[in-house]
Design an enzyme around this catalytic site. Structure first.
Site, PDB file in Angstrom:
ATOM      1  N   LYS A 277       0.851  -1.199   0.000  1.00  8.71           N
ATOM      2  CA  LYS A 277       0.000   0.000   0.000  1.00  8.71           C
ATOM      3  C   LYS A 277       0.883   1.245   0.000  1.00  8.71           C
ATOM      4  O   LYS A 277       1.714   1.425   0.892  1.00  8.71           O
ATOM      5  CB  LYS A 277      -0.921   0.000   1.225  1.00  8.71           C
ATOM      6  CG  LYS A 277      -1.688   1.313   1.447  1.00  8.71           C
ATOM      7  CD  LYS A 277      -2.629   1.249   2.646  1.00  8.71           C
ATOM      8  CE  LYS A 277      -3.239   2.617   2.973  1.00  8.71           C
ATOM      9  NZ  LYS A 277      -4.135   2.594   4.149  1.00  8.71           N
ATOM     10  N   ASP A 282      -2.474  10.140   3.919  1.00  9.16           N
ATOM     11  CA  ASP A 282      -3.886   9.774   4.084  1.00  9.16           C
ATOM     12  C   ASP A 282      -4.581  10.779   4.992  1.00  9.16           C
ATOM     13  O   ASP A 282      -4.530  10.677   6.216  1.00  9.16           O
ATOM     14  CB  ASP A 282      -3.990   8.352   4.671  1.00  9.16           C
ATOM     15  CG  ASP A 282      -5.440   7.918   4.858  1.00  9.16           C
ATOM     16  OD1 ASP A 282      -6.346   8.613   4.340  1.00  9.16           O
ATOM     17  OD2 ASP A 282      -5.653   6.868   5.510  1.00  9.16           O
ATOM     18  N   LYS A 289      -9.946  12.896   8.545  1.00  8.60           N
ATOM     19  CA  LYS A 289      -9.464  12.432   9.845  1.00  8.60           C
ATOM     20  C   LYS A 289      -9.370  13.607  10.817  1.00  8.60           C
ATOM     21  O   LYS A 289      -9.204  14.745  10.384  1.00  8.60           O
ATOM     22  CB  LYS A 289      -8.071  11.819   9.691  1.00  8.60           C
ATOM     23  CG  LYS A 289      -8.037  10.460   9.039  1.00  8.60           C
ATOM     24  CD  LYS A 289      -6.611   9.936   8.975  1.00  8.60           C
ATOM     25  CE  LYS A 289      -6.562   8.559   8.315  1.00  8.60           C
ATOM     26  NZ  LYS A 289      -7.252   7.504   9.068  1.00  8.60           N
ATOM     27  N   ASP A 300       1.604   6.179   5.750  1.00  6.88           N
ATOM     28  CA  ASP A 300       0.633   5.267   5.158  1.00  6.88           C
ATOM     29  C   ASP A 300       1.156   4.594   3.881  1.00  6.88           C
ATOM     30  O   ASP A 300       0.434   3.860   3.222  1.00  6.88           O
ATOM     31  CB  ASP A 300      -0.682   6.019   4.891  1.00  6.88           C
ATOM     32  CG  ASP A 300      -1.906   5.125   5.029  1.00  6.88           C
ATOM     33  OD1 ASP A 300      -1.793   4.051   5.640  1.00  6.88           O
ATOM     34  OD2 ASP A 300      -2.977   5.524   4.525  1.00  6.88           O
ATOM     35  N   ASP A 359     -12.222   7.274   3.920  1.00  7.73           N
ATOM     36  CA  ASP A 359     -10.995   6.998   4.673  1.00  7.73           C
ATOM     37  C   ASP A 359     -10.617   5.510   4.604  1.00  7.73           C
ATOM     38  O   ASP A 359      -9.518   5.129   5.008  1.00  7.73           O
ATOM     39  CB  ASP A 359     -11.176   7.445   6.128  1.00  7.73           C
ATOM     40  CG  ASP A 359      -9.855   7.588   6.872  1.00  7.73           C
ATOM     41  OD1 ASP A 359      -8.796   7.520   6.213  1.00  7.73           O
ATOM     42  OD2 ASP A 359      -9.896   7.756   8.105  1.00  7.73           O
ATOM     43  N   GLU A 361      -9.503   3.871   2.207  1.00  4.87           N
ATOM     44  CA  GLU A 361      -8.978   4.019   0.845  1.00  4.87           C
ATOM     45  C   GLU A 361      -7.924   2.972   0.503  1.00  4.87           C
ATOM     46  O   GLU A 361      -7.716   2.670  -0.663  1.00  4.87           O
ATOM     47  CB  GLU A 361      -8.386   5.426   0.657  1.00  4.87           C
ATOM     48  CG  GLU A 361      -6.931   5.609   1.106  1.00  4.87           C
ATOM     49  CD  GLU A 361      -6.694   5.384   2.594  1.00  4.87           C
ATOM     50  OE1 GLU A 361      -7.681   5.463   3.344  1.00  4.87           O
ATOM     51  OE2 GLU A 361      -5.551   5.102   2.990  1.00  4.87           O
ATOM     52  N   ARG A 363      -7.828  -0.265   0.926  1.00  7.66           N
ATOM     53  CA  ARG A 363      -8.400  -1.435   0.244  1.00  7.66           C
ATOM     54  C   ARG A 363      -8.813  -1.088  -1.182  1.00  7.66           C
ATOM     55  O   ARG A 363      -8.815  -1.941  -2.057  1.00  7.66           O
ATOM     56  CB  ARG A 363      -9.566  -1.979   1.078  1.00  7.66           C
ATOM     57  CG  ARG A 363     -10.676  -0.999   1.306  1.00  7.66           C
ATOM     58  CD  ARG A 363     -11.593  -1.381   2.466  1.00  7.66           C
ATOM     59  NE  ARG A 363     -11.053  -0.969   3.757  1.00  7.66           N
ATOM     60  CZ  ARG A 363     -11.674  -1.167   4.924  1.00  7.66           C
ATOM     61  NH1 ARG A 363     -12.830  -1.796   4.968  1.00  7.66           N
ATOM     62  NH2 ARG A 363     -11.118  -0.764   6.045  1.00  7.66           N
TER      63      ARG A 363
HETATM   64  N1  BES Z   1      -4.289   4.366   6.994  1.00  6.87           N
HETATM   65  C1  BES Z   1      -5.453   4.142   7.752  1.00  6.87           C
HETATM   66  C2  BES Z   1      -5.273   3.108   8.840  1.00  6.87           C
HETATM   67  C3  BES Z   1      -4.543   3.554  10.079  1.00  6.87           C
HETATM   68  C4  BES Z   1      -5.167   4.374  10.994  1.00  6.87           C
HETATM   69  C5  BES Z   1      -3.278   3.107  10.335  1.00  6.87           C
HETATM   70  C6  BES Z   1      -4.492   4.739  12.151  1.00  6.87           C
HETATM   71  C7  BES Z   1      -2.612   3.462  11.493  1.00  6.87           C
HETATM   72  C8  BES Z   1      -3.222   4.286  12.393  1.00  6.87           C
HETATM   73  C9  BES Z   1      -6.590   3.648   6.852  1.00  6.87           C
HETATM   74  O1  BES Z   1      -6.596   4.157   5.570  1.00  6.87           O
HETATM   75  C10 BES Z   1      -7.861   4.066   7.495  1.00  6.87           C
HETATM   76  O2  BES Z   1      -8.087   5.240   7.596  1.00  6.87           O
HETATM   77  N2  BES Z   1      -8.659   3.111   7.931  1.00  6.87           N
HETATM   78  C11 BES Z   1      -9.880   3.406   8.590  1.00  6.87           C
HETATM   79  C12 BES Z   1     -10.925   2.437   8.104  1.00  6.87           C
HETATM   80  C13 BES Z   1     -12.319   2.774   8.573  1.00  6.87           C
HETATM   81  C14 BES Z   1     -12.800   4.042   7.927  1.00  6.87           C
HETATM   82  C15 BES Z   1     -13.224   1.628   8.216  1.00  6.87           C
HETATM   83  C16 BES Z   1      -9.646   3.268  10.088  1.00  6.87           C
HETATM   84  O3  BES Z   1      -8.951   2.350  10.505  1.00  6.87           O
HETATM   85  O4  BES Z   1     -10.146   4.118  10.825  1.00  6.87           O
HETATM   86 ZN    ZN Z   2      -4.783   4.731   4.825  1.00  7.77          ZN
HETATM   87 MN    MN Z   3      -7.629   6.008   5.490  1.00  6.52          MN
END
Ligand code: BES
Ligand code: ZN
Ligand code: MN
Length: 504
Positions: A277, A282, A289, A300, A359, A361, A363
């Site tokens: 990835k 992000d 966020k 990220d 968010d 994104e 996947r």
């Molecule tokens: N890059 C983030 C995941 C992440 C968040 C990694 C905090 C490390 C610390 C990912 O793109 C993301 O934002 N995932 C969301 C998914 C949710 C919206 C279903 C998450 O984990 O909040």
């Molecule tokens: Zn992300």
């Molecule tokens: Mn995200």
């Protein structure tokens, strides 16, 4: 760094700026420490008794010991002998290398890898010693106005000393693997640490091309937006569309010598594919966020960095076999052209996705890379992604989350993690979780709600990974550290490289 092996049963005669010898608690000396103690007529043992606890990672320098050629004998604590394990060994090597860095030494010798440690081989101990030196000497100053050249570690050469000549071959092989691992980790780390305005998708593409120039065994293709459009990667492109930074799709192709079939076994059917990835920042997009710690979302792209780091290491070692790296990379930004909650996009596979949260994104960019991977008829596909905050909640910062549709692949990755001290923990992928991805307006939604967030993210990916044995590593908790120690860890480069070494 340069690594070498020396064979000597008389460490007191070794001419080196600093010589490390291991000491266990309760005054138990390693073979090398005991040899030095005899050379200096008991001074070493007396100092240990008087003032060295020998707790794991502790160091004490003895200057100009009578009868010892090295001006600095560094006692390194190993903890209790009964508890001595590969982690304690790595910690000891790291403590010694850190001492050398602080003392501004350029060259040193360690006898620590000669100490028996559980069921480990000399090769494994040498590999871990080199990696530990890499850890201790890593230094980041790429984005400071005036890099302080005097602050950079001077340590350039580490010699591992063994008493038995029979250890030489294993140690040499382990050092070359560990040195390559350290270089791969250093690349992954620096890419992770670089700010998002420097380490853009374009920059990652250039970093990949640089690897291709440096190693004949790696060829690199970098696709731009037009070419990604031609591939019909509609899901990936929907994320990229929100940013003025141009996306890239990076394809690395490593070709080592032909893999040798084990007696009776068939040569692996197809290449191993690593997918990383590469979200270089992000923000969350329209599902923005919160501001606190949002800066950490420059990390990220650590999955992408781990693929580049692993390629650097495997090319340096010259592993046999064929390995493919795929990196979809873009920014996730809010804008007038960004994805909106409720949008439906069509992935390269033809499956449609309702974007309920912009968010989620990672996947969306990985699914198209997983579809692209089918063309290689891979024997295994492993994706590496900072995918979910839920994985951090589940496993903390200790274990990477592992998901797999293939038990043998999962076991191989778990074992490689234990062996390289870069561990993962397997989480479930039951069909029952798939129901959470149901959408009223598309083939699937891109989120499955709060419960089991790391699992439903993996379930989403599994729908694009049906054509081959597949594993997913969620490194959201392990790829970087926050707070005062903020910075990339280069995980899971050690696990990936160990897995590839074990397969070769
Ligand atoms: N890059 C983030 C995941 C992440 C968040 C990694 C905090 C490390 C610390 C990912 O793109 C993301 O934002 N995932 C969301 C998914 C949710 C919206 C279903 C998450 O984990 O909040
Ligand atoms: Zn992300
Ligand atoms: Mn995200």
């Amino acid at each position: 760094m340069d690594f070498s092996v020396s064979i000597s049963a008389s460490p007191h005669q070794t001419k080196t700026p600093a010589l490390a010898v291991g000491v266990f608690t309760e005054g138990v000396l390693s073979t090398a420490a005991d040899a030095l103690d005899r050379a200096c007529a008991g001074t070493l043992r007396a100092v240990v008794k008087a003032e060295f606890s020998a707790r794991a990672g502790a160091t004490l320098v003895l200057r100009n010991l009578a009868g010892v050629a090295s001006p600095r004998v560094v006692l390194v604590g190993l903890g209790k002998q009964a508890d001595y394990n590969p982690r304690a060994h790595a910690r000891a090597e790291q403590a010694f290398a850190s001492f050398c860095v602080q003392a501004r030494l350029a060259d040193a010798t360690s006898t620590l890898a000669a100490i028996e440690c559980g069921a480990t081989s000399v090769r494994e101990r040498a590999r871990s010693a080199a990696a530990a030196c890499g850890e201790a000497t890593y230094y980041y100053d790429a984005s400071f106005g005036k890099p302080d050249l005097n602050a950079r570690p001077k340590l350039k050469k580490m010699t591992l000393q063994f008493a038995n000549a029979t250890d030489k071959a294993g140690a040499t092989q382990g050092l070359s693997e560990g040195g390559a691992l350290a270089n791969g980790m250093s690349l992954a780390r620096t890419l992770g640490n670089l700010p998002g305005n420097i380490c853009t998708p374009t920059y990652l593409g250039e970093a990949a091309k640089k690897l291709g120039k440096e190693f004949k065994s790696i060829s690199v293709k970098v696709f731009d937006r037009k070419q990604i459009e031609a591939l019909k990667m509609g899901s990936f492109l929907s994320v990229a569309r929100g940013s003025v930074e141009q996306p890239r799709f990076i394809v690395l192709h490593y070709k080592g010598k032909a893999a040798v079939a084990k007696r009776g076994a068939k040569v692996a059917a197809g290449p191993i594919v690593l997918v990383g990835k590469g979200i270089t920042f992000d923000s969350g997009g329209i599902s923005l966020k919160p501001a606190a710690t949002m800066d950490e979302m420059k990390f990220d792209m650590c999955g992408a960095a781990s693929v580049l780091g692993a390629f650097r290491a495997l090319a340096e070692i010259g592993l046999p076999g064929e390995i493919i790296g795929l990196i979809p990379t873009c920014e996730n930004m809010p804008s007038g052209t960004a994805n909106k909650p409720g949008d439906v996009v069509t992935s390269m596979s033809g499956q449609t996705i309702e974007i309920l949260n912009t968010d989620a994104e990672g996947r969306l960019i990985l699914c198209d890379a997983l579809t692209y991977a089918e063309r290689f008829k891979p024997s295994a596909v492993i994706d590496i992604a900072t995918l979910t905050g839920a994985c951090v909640v589940a496993l903390g910062k200790v274990n990477t989350g592992l998901f797999s549709t293939d038990d043998a692949l999962a076991e191989a990755l778990l074992a490689a993690g234990r062996q390289s001290m870069d561990t993962a923990w397997r989480l479930p992928l039951d069909d029952a979780y798939q129901e959470q991805l149901k959408s009223n307006f598309a083939d699937m939604a891109n989120i499955g709600g709060q419960p089991g967030g790391a699992v439903t993210a993996a379930c989403f990916l599994s729908r694009f990974a049906k054509a081959y044995p597949w594993a997913h590593l969620d490194i959201a908790g392990t790829a970087w550290r926050g707070g005062g120690e903020k910075g990339s860890t280069a995980r899971p480069v050690p696990m990936l490289l160990q897995y590839l070494i074990n397969q070769a």
